[in-house]
Structure formats: C-alpha cells, structure tokens
Scaffold this active site. Structure first.
Site, mmCIF file in Angstrom:
data_model
loop_
_atom_site.group_PDB
_atom_site.id
_atom_site.type_symbol
_atom_site.label_atom_id
_atom_site.label_comp_id
_atom_site.label_asym_id
_atom_site.label_seq_id
_atom_site.Cartn_x
_atom_site.Cartn_y
_atom_site.Cartn_z
ATOM 1 C CB CYS A 398 -0.633 -4.571 8.498
ATOM 2 S SG CYS A 398 -1.952 -5.628 9.113
ATOM 3 C CG HIS A 527 0.413 -2.576 12.485
ATOM 4 N ND1 HIS A 527 0.158 -1.725 11.430
ATOM 5 C CD2 HIS A 527 -0.604 -3.472 12.505
ATOM 6 C CE1 HIS A 527 -0.979 -2.082 10.846
ATOM 7 N NE2 HIS A 527 -1.465 -3.144 11.480
ATOM 8 C CD GLU A 529 2.847 0.625 12.012
ATOM 9 O OE1 GLU A 529 3.672 -0.271 11.705
ATOM 10 O OE2 GLU A 529 1.651 0.615 11.663
HETATM 11 N N1 GLN Z 1 -7.288 -5.231 6.017
HETATM 12 C C1 GLN Z 1 -6.259 -6.142 6.380
HETATM 13 C C2 GLN Z 1 -6.726 -7.174 7.389
HETATM 14 O O1 GLN Z 1 -7.708 -6.983 8.058
HETATM 15 C C3 GLN Z 1 -5.035 -5.414 6.899
HETATM 16 C C4 GLN Z 1 -5.266 -4.684 8.192
HETATM 17 C C5 GLN Z 1 -4.219 -3.657 8.504
HETATM 18 O O2 GLN Z 1 -3.478 -3.224 7.623
HETATM 19 N N2 GLN Z 1 -4.148 -3.228 9.739
HETATM 20 O O3 GLN Z 1 -6.095 -8.197 7.530
#
Ligand code: GLN
Length: 553
Positions: A398, A527, A529
C-alpha cells in the site's frame, strides 16, 4: 476435516462467550480462534464475533499506535486485529456481522429511535442495549449458518464498559438454556519474588462474572508455565468449575501451537459435551503438521520491516503490523525457513541516513508496510532506494507501493519534488494523488469508513512476475487507501523499467507494480498480508520470501 456433525433438520445455534480475566493482552483472541479451529476440525460449522466495547464506531479512525492493526474484511469493514486471527485459524472469510462495537450498537439504537423504530416507548439501557447486541450475535450466526458462534468480549470482566455485554450473555443464556456457554480466559501470574503461581486474581475475576449473574463453564488458564494439579483443584473448588474444565494454556513458542495444546487439555471435548453435540474425534492433522514444520524450520531468514507505528511511552510494540508479521511467518515456514524479523524505525533512518546501508546490508529482504502521513517517509524512501539499487528483494504494501513510485520518480526520473498529495498538495509532480471519489469526502471531513475498502478485483498482466506468482488472470485482494498512482505519470514510470502488472479491470487504478531487471521488486496498492493464511500463504509474500531465500544462498 472430520465428518459433519450437523443435523440439517434441527440446525441448532449455539454460542460460546469468551470473557477475559485479570488483564488484557494475554491471548484471548488466539485462545478463541484456537477453540474455534478445534470445533471446526470436528466437522462443526463455526464463526466468531469480536466485541470491542469502545465508543468508536470502528477502529478505522484510530491511531495505529493506539489501537494496533486495523484489519479489513473482504466486505470492507475496518475492524480489530482479532478478526485477522479468527480468519487465519478458522480459514474462513468473515464479514461486517462479525464485529460489534459500542459505537455501532448505540448508533443503531439512536438511529432507530429517531425514526420511531421503538414506536414511542422509552428506550432503556436494559433491555434495549443487550437486545441490540443479541440481535447482532444472532445475525452473525445466521450469516455463517453456524453451529457454534464464538463471541469474544474485549477487555476484562469488571470493566464498566463490558457490563451490557455480560448482560446480553445472561439474557441469551436464559432464553436458550443449554445452548450458551461462558469461558473465562484468565491470567495466572507467577510473581518473581514469590515463585508460585497465584490463582487469587482469577478467583476475583470469577466473582465479577458471578455478580453479573454468570457462572463460567470453562476457565482457560494463560500463564508462563502450565497450571499444576493442586492449583487446578483450588480453582475448581473456589470457582465452582469441574477440574476437567480448568484448562492449562501456558506460553508456547508459536501461537499456531495453541490449538493442539488446547486439544490435549480436552477443551474442545468439554465444549462438545456441554453443548450436547455428538462426540467425534478431531481431525488435527493439519495443525500437527504445521507445528512440526515450524519446529523443523531452523535456517533463518532476516526480513526488515521499515515502519513507524512502534512506540508507546517506553515500550516498543509491533501490534500495528500484526498481519504483516503473520504473513511473513506463513511464507517462511512454507519454505522451511525460520523468520527473523528486524523492526526498523524509519525515523531513525531519517535522522541518521548513514545507518541505512550497514543496517540493510545484513538483511535478506525488505518490506515497507502501509502507513499514513509524512512522519518517517524520508526514511522509507532511503530504504527503498537501497533495495532497488542493491537488488535486495523488496515488497511494498500500500503506502510501500506509493513510496516506491515516488522514490523512482525522484531518483530515476529526477523529479526532485515528486510526492503524494497526502504529504505535499502543492507538488509539481503528484505521482500519487487523491482518488476522484475521495475528494469530496475529504472536504467534508467525512473520514469514518470512507476509504477504498475491502475486496476489489485486480487483473494480472500476462508475462509478469505477479501473474506467475498468483497463477491466475484475475484476483481479489483487500484494500484500505484514499490515494492512488496518478495515471498521468504511468508512461514515464514505465520508461524506467516499472511494470504495472496488476490493474483494476477498467485499467484505471494501478494495483501492482514490479521492476524489470531486479530479482524481486514488487509492491501492491492492496494489502496481501490480510489474506495470508498459515496453510495458504499469500502468493506475493511467498514470492518475496523465495527471492530472499535465493539471495541468501
Ligand atoms: N496513506 C495512503 C493512502 O491513504 C496509504 C494507506 C495505507 O498504506 N493503508 O492511500
């Protein structure tokens, strides 16, 4: 798995409430998940509900150092990390109905009252709040068509905010005699200066339950060493519980050893007996062989996780990265490797860039996990640059993908102020920008549950590493973000060797990027994970761990 025990005609719903005694953080979630796994191994259909008594509607808006990881279900609920444990141990996808918070309960009740849903009658703490809670538990059981619903009440008995949940348990027990059990997961300290395991705090916890009108059917004893026979007898007599219902659950090296430990202690057999299901032997082969595999995985693999949500006061916690940690373990054990995780605070790299190379050199692979805001970002970029230039296996999750694209834009394309608009809205190269549908939400300060959340499809590019790893054309993975790779810069980035190997079906949103001419440089907007399971590691993690192992050789 074992033969099914469920009698289709009478499909009885049963519930096991799990409350905590003495203190929190002793592994109530893992005990709950393990008990569930053992019941599932007997052919029963099992689901699990987590109750978080706080007044936040969900943990999505809480600071990660405050709450720990926010787990995301496939249907897009931001929820507690215990849901992650349930999914990993039960090997089931859970949904919105599997999570209850006081915020959610009160929001529902107040909305219902405002729309005359109570028909003008007085809405009371009791019974209206417990009834709403019971309704939610029953809905979760229905949704999963479960024979057994485990309901874990967060925190410990005796806490003010748990009272209405214990009351819900009492009312449910009264309504369904024989179908509702109560288990207490308690902690038995062995104070250093005394050198003896003490049962008194647990006795008080049981008194607390008693005063809420509840008697535990089972006491699961968390402790550093197994509870011995004299103390089992003591708890049995003083707490009104049969000796065989006092279950030893000492610390073990891996949480995945807990199911077999509880099995040996007879915990699931006692539950089956009390709930009057037909007794069958559990099929525990999967769990046995996992424990075996973990023990046999002796060759270490050093994986660095560069994050920032570590510190609370004088203590370092890695709770915010729980699923990342578990996903690394699953893939390592699959490859017969012992995971050695090195937690690296990106702010340290920021303060002292000379530390980056010597620290990272000693590793076999680097992960930059999810994150928000500007703190520590510079340190993450330095780590990514190192991984890219030194052909060190890299996995970005992400924010870890967004940072990788920014690093390449700055250091390869030479756009020195390239950034995400999350950090610098004025940048002349917004390589990462706010998704269209997010703009208005941000202006309205509408932050709760409004990110791009849960499962979205991702189409994998033919010939890419991602496609090879997943061995599929289209996959579903879980998201939690507001920003995305700006399509305006796709061509420029591709000219540097970036491959956008995973895209949304309409080809608008970049889901995975990887690098050509690098042994393993892969990052996803989702994600991975969150979907890794002990018996089914996530393919991106597995590819990463394999690359790290290969490099070590
Ligand atoms: N801050 C970033 C966004 O909002 C990544 C979010 C995250 O890593 N879950 O897109």
């Amino acid at each position: 798995m074992g033969k099914t025990l469920r009698n289709k005609k009478s499909r009885r719903r049963t519930t096991i409430f799990i409350a905590g005694g003495v203190m929190s953080g002793v592994g109530k979630g893992v005990a709950t998940a393990s008990l569930g796994a053992l019941l599932k191994a007997r052919g029963l259909r099992v689901t699990a509900v987590k109750i978080d008594p706080y007044l936040n509607v969900d943990p999505g808006t809480m600071n990660p150092t405050e709450h720990g990881e926010v787990f995301v279900t496939k249907d897009g609920l931001e929820t507690d990390q215990d849901l992650g444990n349930y999914e990993r141990f039960l090997d089931e996808d859970l949904g919105r109905e599997n999570s209850i918070t006081s915020g959610l309960v009160f929001q529902t009740i107040i909305n219902r009252e405002r729309s005359m849903g109570y028909g003008g009658k007085t809405v009371e703490w009791v019974p209206d709040v417990p009834l709403e809670i019971i309704g939610r538990i029953k809905a979760a059981a229905e949704a999963a068509d479960a024979d057994v619903t485990l309901v874990e009440i967060g925190g410990t008995v005796g806490e003010y905010q748990n009272l209405l949940y214990l009351e819900a348990c009492r009312m449910m027990r009264l309504e369904h005699p024989g179908d509702v059990l109560v288990a207490l997961v308690s902690y038995l300290p062995v104070p250093g200066n005394v050198g003896e395991m003490k049962t008194k705090p647990t006795q008080y916890a049981v008194r607390s339950l008693n005063s809420a009108g509840l008697q535990p059917d089972l006491i699961i004893c968390r402790s550093s060493v197994p509870i011995d026979a004299p103390r089992k007898r003591k708890l049995s007599v003083s707490c009104n519980v049969a000796p065989e219902d006092v279950i030893a659950c000492p610390d073990v090296e891996s949480i995945y050893a807990v199911p077999m430990m509880l099995e040996q202690e007879g915990a699931a057999n006692e539950v089956v007996k009390k709930l009057k299901f037909k007794k069958t032997k559990a099929d525990g082969e999967q769990w046995r062989s996992l424990v075996h595999r973990i023990k046999a995985s002796t060759k270490p693999l050093k994986i660095g996780v560069v994050g920032k949500y570590f510190s609370t006061g004088d203590f370092t916690l890695t709770d915010a990265y729980l699923s990342v940690l578990e996903a690394i373990k699953h893939s390592c054990w699959h490859e017969h490797r012992r995971p050695e995780i090195v937690w690296l605070n990106s702010e340290d790299f920021e303060k002292n860039p000379a530390k980056v190379a010597p620290t990272l050199k000693a590793l076999d692979g680097i992960i930059v996990p999810g994150g928000f805001g500007s703190r520590g970002v510079q340190g993450k970029l330095l780590a990514i640059k190192y991984a890219r230039e030194h052909k060190m296996p890299y996995l970005g999750l992400c924010y870890g993908m967004q940072m990788a694209l920014i690093e390449i834009a700055r250091d390869v394309l030479g756009w020195k102020d390239a950034n995400t608009t999350e950090i610098n809205p004025e940048t002349s190269h917004p390589v990462i920008h706010l998704m269209d549908e997010q703009q208005k939400k941000m202006e309205d300060r509408n932050y709760g549950g409004t990110m791009r959340l849960g499962d979205y499809p991702c189409v994998l590019k033919r010939g890419s590493k991602a496609r090879e790893l997943y061995d599929a054309e289209i996959v579903q993975e879980r998201h939690r973000h507001r920003y995305e790779a700006n399509p305006q810069y796709r061509k420029d980035l591709e000219s540097t060797g970036v491959v956008f190997s995973g895209m949304s079906p309409d080809d608008k949103l970049a889901e995975i990027m990887e690098l050509k001419n690098h042994p393993f440089f892969m990052a996803s907007q989702f994600h991975p994970e969150l979907t890794s399971r002990p018996f089914r590691p996530n393919p991106l993690f597995l590819g990463f761990i394999k690359a790290a192992a290969k490099r070590k050789k």
